[in-house]
Design a protein around this motif. Structure first.
Motif, PDB file in Angstrom:
ATOM      1  N   ILE A 164       7.490 -12.208  -2.936  1.00 56.56           N
ATOM      2  CA  ILE A 164       6.843 -11.965  -1.644  1.00 56.56           C
ATOM      3  C   ILE A 164       5.490 -11.282  -1.857  1.00 56.56           C
ATOM      4  N   ASP A 165       4.451 -11.835  -1.270  1.00 55.78           N
ATOM      5  CA  ASP A 165       3.118 -11.234  -1.347  1.00 55.78           C
ATOM      6  C   ASP A 165       3.040 -10.094  -0.329  1.00 55.78           C
ATOM      7  N   LEU A 166       2.857  -8.876  -0.827  1.00 55.75           N
ATOM      8  CA  LEU A 166       2.787  -7.703   0.042  1.00 55.75           C
ATOM      9  C   LEU A 166       1.397  -7.072   0.023  1.00 55.75           C
ATOM     10  N   GLY A 167       0.410  -7.831  -0.355  1.00 54.52           N
ATOM     11  CA  GLY A 167      -0.940  -7.299  -0.505  1.00 54.52           C
ATOM     12  C   GLY A 167      -1.422  -6.506   0.701  1.00 54.52           C
ATOM     13  N   GLY A 168      -1.643  -5.197   0.518  1.00 54.08           N
ATOM     14  CA  GLY A 168      -2.150  -4.329   1.565  1.00 54.08           C
ATOM     15  C   GLY A 168      -1.166  -3.982   2.659  1.00 54.08           C
ATOM     16  N   ARG A 169       0.097  -4.392   2.531  1.00 59.24           N
ATOM     17  CA  ARG A 169       1.070  -4.196   3.601  1.00 59.24           C
ATOM     18  C   ARG A 169       1.776  -2.838   3.455  1.00 59.24           C
ATOM     19  N   THR A 170       2.348  -2.387   4.561  1.00 62.31           N
ATOM     20  CA  THR A 170       3.235  -1.225   4.574  1.00 62.31           C
ATOM     21  C   THR A 170       4.665  -1.734   4.647  1.00 62.31           C
ATOM     22  N   VAL A 171       5.522  -1.182   3.808  1.00 61.54           N
ATOM     23  CA  VAL A 171       6.936  -1.556   3.768  1.00 61.54           C
ATOM     24  C   VAL A 171       7.755  -0.424   4.372  1.00 61.54           C
ATOM     25  N   VAL A 172       8.734  -0.770   5.191  1.00 59.30           N
ATOM     26  CA  VAL A 172       9.707   0.199   5.705  1.00 59.30           C
ATOM     27  C   VAL A 172      11.023  -0.077   4.998  1.00 59.30           C
ATOM     28  N   GLN A 173      11.531   0.920   4.297  1.00 65.24           N
ATOM     29  CA  GLN A 173      12.741   0.740   3.490  1.00 65.24           C
ATOM     30  C   GLN A 173      13.860   1.661   3.969  1.00 65.24           C
ATOM     31  N   LYS A 174      15.025   1.073   4.194  1.00 63.53           N
ATOM     32  CA  LYS A 174      16.234   1.842   4.511  1.00 63.53           C
ATOM     33  C   LYS A 174      17.358   1.359   3.607  1.00 63.53           C
ATOM     34  N   THR A 175      17.899   2.264   2.791  1.00 63.09           N
ATOM     35  CA  THR A 175      18.995   1.899   1.909  1.00 63.09           C
ATOM     36  C   THR A 175      20.140   2.891   2.071  1.00 63.09           C
ATOM     37  N   THR A 176      21.243   2.563   1.452  1.00 64.76           N
ATOM     38  CA  THR A 176      22.447   3.377   1.586  1.00 64.76           C
ATOM     39  C   THR A 176      22.328   4.716   0.885  1.00 64.76           C
ATOM     40  N   ALA A 177      21.657   4.738  -0.256  1.00 69.59           N
ATOM     41  CA  ALA A 177      21.633   5.954  -1.072  1.00 69.59           C
ATOM     42  C   ALA A 177      20.228   6.464  -1.371  1.00 69.59           C
ATOM     43  N   GLY A 178      19.365   5.613  -1.890  1.00 69.35           N
ATOM     44  CA  GLY A 178      18.060   6.071  -2.356  1.00 69.35           C
ATOM     45  C   GLY A 178      17.212   6.727  -1.299  1.00 69.35           C
ATOM     46  N   THR A 179      17.024   6.063  -0.169  1.00 67.54           N
ATOM     47  CA  THR A 179      16.193   6.658   0.877  1.00 67.54           C
ATOM     48  C   THR A 179      16.841   7.904   1.465  1.00 67.54           C
ATOM     49  N   VAL A 180      18.170   7.920   1.509  1.00 67.88           N
ATOM     50  CA  VAL A 180      18.882   9.109   1.992  1.00 67.88           C
ATOM     51  C   VAL A 180      18.605  10.297   1.071  1.00 67.88           C
ATOM     52  N   GLY A 181      18.637  10.051  -0.234  1.00 69.83           N
ATOM     53  CA  GLY A 181      18.377  11.119  -1.200  1.00 69.83           C
ATOM     54  C   GLY A 181      16.970  11.659  -1.102  1.00 69.83           C
ATOM     55  N   ALA A 182      15.993  10.772  -0.921  1.00 66.81           N
ATOM     56  CA  ALA A 182      14.605  11.227  -0.809  1.00 66.81           C
ATOM     57  C   ALA A 182      14.400  12.065   0.445  1.00 66.81           C
ATOM     58  N   LEU A 183      14.983  11.646   1.546  1.00 68.67           N
ATOM     59  CA  LEU A 183      14.838  12.402   2.787  1.00 68.67           C
ATOM     60  C   LEU A 183      15.554  13.745   2.715  1.00 68.67           C
ATOM     61  N   GLU A 219       0.828  -1.210   0.000  1.00 71.51           N
ATOM     62  CA  GLU A 219       0.000   0.000   0.000  1.00 71.51           C
ATOM     63  C   GLU A 219       0.859   1.255   0.000  1.00 71.51           C
ATOM     64  N   LYS A 220       1.916   1.234   0.802  1.00 71.56           N
ATOM     65  CA  LYS A 220       2.797   2.392   0.894  1.00 71.56           C
ATOM     66  C   LYS A 220       4.158   1.930   1.388  1.00 71.56           C
ATOM     67  N   ILE A 221       5.156   2.816   1.201  1.00 67.70           N
ATOM     68  CA  ILE A 221       6.516   2.549   1.665  1.00 67.70           C
ATOM     69  C   ILE A 221       6.949   3.711   2.539  1.00 67.70           C
ATOM     70  N   VAL A 222       7.393   3.409   3.750  1.00 76.08           N
ATOM     71  CA  VAL A 222       7.951   4.410   4.644  1.00 76.08           C
ATOM     72  C   VAL A 222       9.455   4.427   4.436  1.00 76.08           C
ATOM     73  N   LEU A 223       9.995   5.590   4.081  1.00 71.68           N
ATOM     74  CA  LEU A 223      11.433   5.730   3.846  1.00 71.68           C
ATOM     75  C   LEU A 223      12.101   6.102   5.156  1.00 71.68           C
ATOM     76  N   ASP A 241      18.091   1.944  12.747  1.00 77.60           N
ATOM     77  CA  ASP A 241      17.416   1.987  14.051  1.00 77.60           C
ATOM     78  C   ASP A 241      15.988   2.507  13.917  1.00 77.60           C
ATOM     79  N   GLU A 242      15.799   3.524  13.082  1.00 77.19           N
ATOM     80  CA  GLU A 242      14.440   4.032  12.873  1.00 77.19           C
ATOM     81  C   GLU A 242      13.569   2.971  12.219  1.00 77.19           C
ATOM     82  N   ALA A 243      14.122   2.272  11.231  1.00 74.01           N
ATOM     83  CA  ALA A 243      13.360   1.209  10.572  1.00 74.01           C
ATOM     84  C   ALA A 243      12.940   0.137  11.562  1.00 74.01           C
TER      85      ALA A 243
END
Length: 233
Positions: A84-103, A39-43, A48-50
């Motif tokens: 992986i079936d993620l139907g209706g789920r919320t994903v928390v994503q932490k990566t080295t570069a991409g999530t840092v850039g978005a934040l 449904e959504k991804i939390v960056l 530790d936050e993840a």
């Protein structure tokens, strides 16, 4: 459209429109997560936050770069995530570069997160927006990752010249350091199909928009304007 291509550390001011590019692999993974029903991804800003978000929401799916780690459900690999079936789920994503850039550009009026798999949808949104200036955040290798720069340059061209072809840009990405490291098994938490999946042009019909919601940066899919809609603009 005035397009600027900057690394994360080069962001001296908040852009109006930011396109954050991470081809290998954050935003290819994000697109696959939506394809698998998320449904959504939390960056997340840190591991530790993840983990803290996961602790508060045990039904959320937490993923990170690198090898599997306690508390995380999976890793940042499109080849692994596609099963992986993620139907209706919320994903928390932490990566080295991409999530840092978005934040880093979370205060921008429009934040798009992208890779080759959603390139055309991203370009269509930019054409609809008709922004005078767009900042492309090249997240990998301190702004020097050629797969990210190639994708950013391709989308910028597509946003203004719809006849632009992708072959040369994809060739550059395929020859990048990141592609070589993934293919050679240098990067942990990878699947043999990851490079091919990251270079699959326009695999998905949606763009991905990140917005601040209750202090969290939330990524969601966004339908791109159809060619007919664009013609009427």
């Amino acid at each position: 459209m005035d397009a600027r291509f900057l690394g994360i550390a080069e962001l001296a001011e908040v852009p109006s429109v930011a396109v954050v590019v991470d081809v290998m692999r954050a935003f290819t993974v994000a697109a696959w997560a939506f394809e698998q029903g998320a449904e959504k991804i939390v960056l997340a800003g840190s591991p530790d936050e993840a983990l803290a978000l996961k602790a508060r929401h045990p039904d959320w799916v937490a993923l990170k770069d690198g090898p599997p780690a306690p508390g995380f459900d999976t890793v940042n690999s499109p080849g692994l995530l596609r099963s992986i079936d993620l139907g209706g789920r919320t994903v928390v994503q932490k990566t080295t570069a991409g999530t840092v850039g978005a934040l880093a550009v979370k205060e921008a009026s429009l934040v798009l997160c992208t890779g080759f798999v959603v390139a055309e949808a991203t370009a269509r949104l930019l054409r609809k927006r008709k922004s005078d200036s767009v900042t492309f955040v090249v997240t990998g290798e301190d702004g020097r990752a050629d797969e990210d720069l190639a994708c950013a340059q391709y989308i910028a061209r597509r946003a203004t010249e719809a006849a632009t072809h992708a072959a040369e840009f994809l060739r550059r990405a395929a020859g990048s350091r990141a592609a070589a490291e993934l293919a050679e098994g240098v990067r942990a938490g990878a699947h043999p199909d990851d490079v091919a999946l990251c270079l699959e042009l326009d695999r998905f019909p949606f763009a991905m928009v990140a917005t601040l919601e209750d202090s969290l940066m939330i990524l969601r899919p966004c339908a791109a304007p159809s060619p007919a809609d664009e013609a009427s603009i």
